[in-house]
Design an enzyme around this catalytic site. Structure first.
Site: not given
Ligand code: DGL
Length: 268
Positions: A12-13, A44, A75, A154, A186-188
């Protein structure tokens, strides 16, 4: 090298991919995982396709050092832009989160009006739209970038007035489109689900790709005859590219359990 005893590689990023690791651990508890979070170069989601693809290639190369039997791109942004290139360059099976999320949404929607939220790069790629239309061209897709969601998570602002206000701004246009299903692309975003739910009300189904991704990984391992059947306890390893303090501090919120040791490395 690719046997049942080899670990699954996940990248992941940064920290968010731990939501996918959580689903993998729940679904495939016997599997060992090597996690790579590119915390030095996160986010990312604000970057260009060529940069995202380059970083993703380096991340896979790092994971291959561990003889991984399968790679999961946790990600959404990397999955959106880099998956075809990664599959072209590497022989190891690679699973992204977009198709599983699209599949879950197509299965859930009754009115065929699906919303997608994600980073700016993910929405720009139209990857979810393409994946949904491959599965069912009659589904109407409404997309919305939510660039402030990642920093909110975050910073631990999972609920409260700021998050609610931002979610309201982003989600109101989707509500006007009368969506009945929303992909948290998105992961978050799963961590913001209670706030998103407050804005959307109880009737909209929230889809988180993580669980469906885990089931796709199971399918890949079965297909390649590499599913671990060992009774021994699995070993998980976590690597990050920046100082691991932040990852250690908030990682458990994503993973649902405490993280053991986190090692700092260079991916390239
Ligand atoms: N992991 C990224 C995603 O799922 C979110 C965080 C980022 O922007 O890197 O798109």
């Amino acid at each position: 090298m690719n046997g049942a005893r080899q670990p699954i590689g996940v990248f992941d990023s940064g920290i968010g991919g731990l939501t996918v690791v959580k689903a993998l651990i729940e679904d495939l508890p016997q599997e060992s995982i090597v996690y790579f979070g590119d915390t030095a170069r996160v986010p990312y989601g604000t970057k260009s396709k060529s940069t995202i693809v380059r970083f993703s290639l380096e991340n896979v190369e790092f994971l291959l050092r561990f003889g991984v039997k399968c790679i999961v791109i946790a990600c959404n942004t990397s999955s959106s832009w880099a998956l075809p290139t990664l599959r072209k360059y590497f022989k190891v099976p690679i699973v992204g989160v977009i198709r599983p999320g699209a599949l879950a949404a197509v299965r859930q929607t009754r009115t065929k009006r699906v919303g997608v939220i994600g980073t700016t790069a993910t929405i720009h790629s139209r990857a979810y739209e393409t994946a949904i239309h491959r599965l069912d061209p009659t589904v109407k897709v409404f997309s919305q970038g939510c660039p402030l969601f990642v920093p909110l998570v975050e910073e631990g602002r999972l609920n409260g007035t700021i998050s609610l206000q931002v979610a309201g701004e982003y989600l109101r246009p989707l509500m006007r489109q009368r969506i009945d299903t929303l992909i948290l692309g998105c992961t978050h975003y799963p961590l913001l689900a209670p706030t998103i739910r407050r804005v959307l009300g109880p009737k909209v189904t929230l889809v988180d790709s993580a669980r469906q991704t885990a089931s796709e990984v199971r399918g890949v391992l079965l297909g390649t005859d590499t599913l671990s059947d060992r009774r021994a306890r699995p070993r998980h390893r976590f690597f990050v590219t920046d100082e691991p303090g932040h990852f250690n501090r908030i990682g458990h919120q994503f993973l649902g359990q405490l993280i053991g040791s986190v090692e700092r490395v260079n991916s390239h």
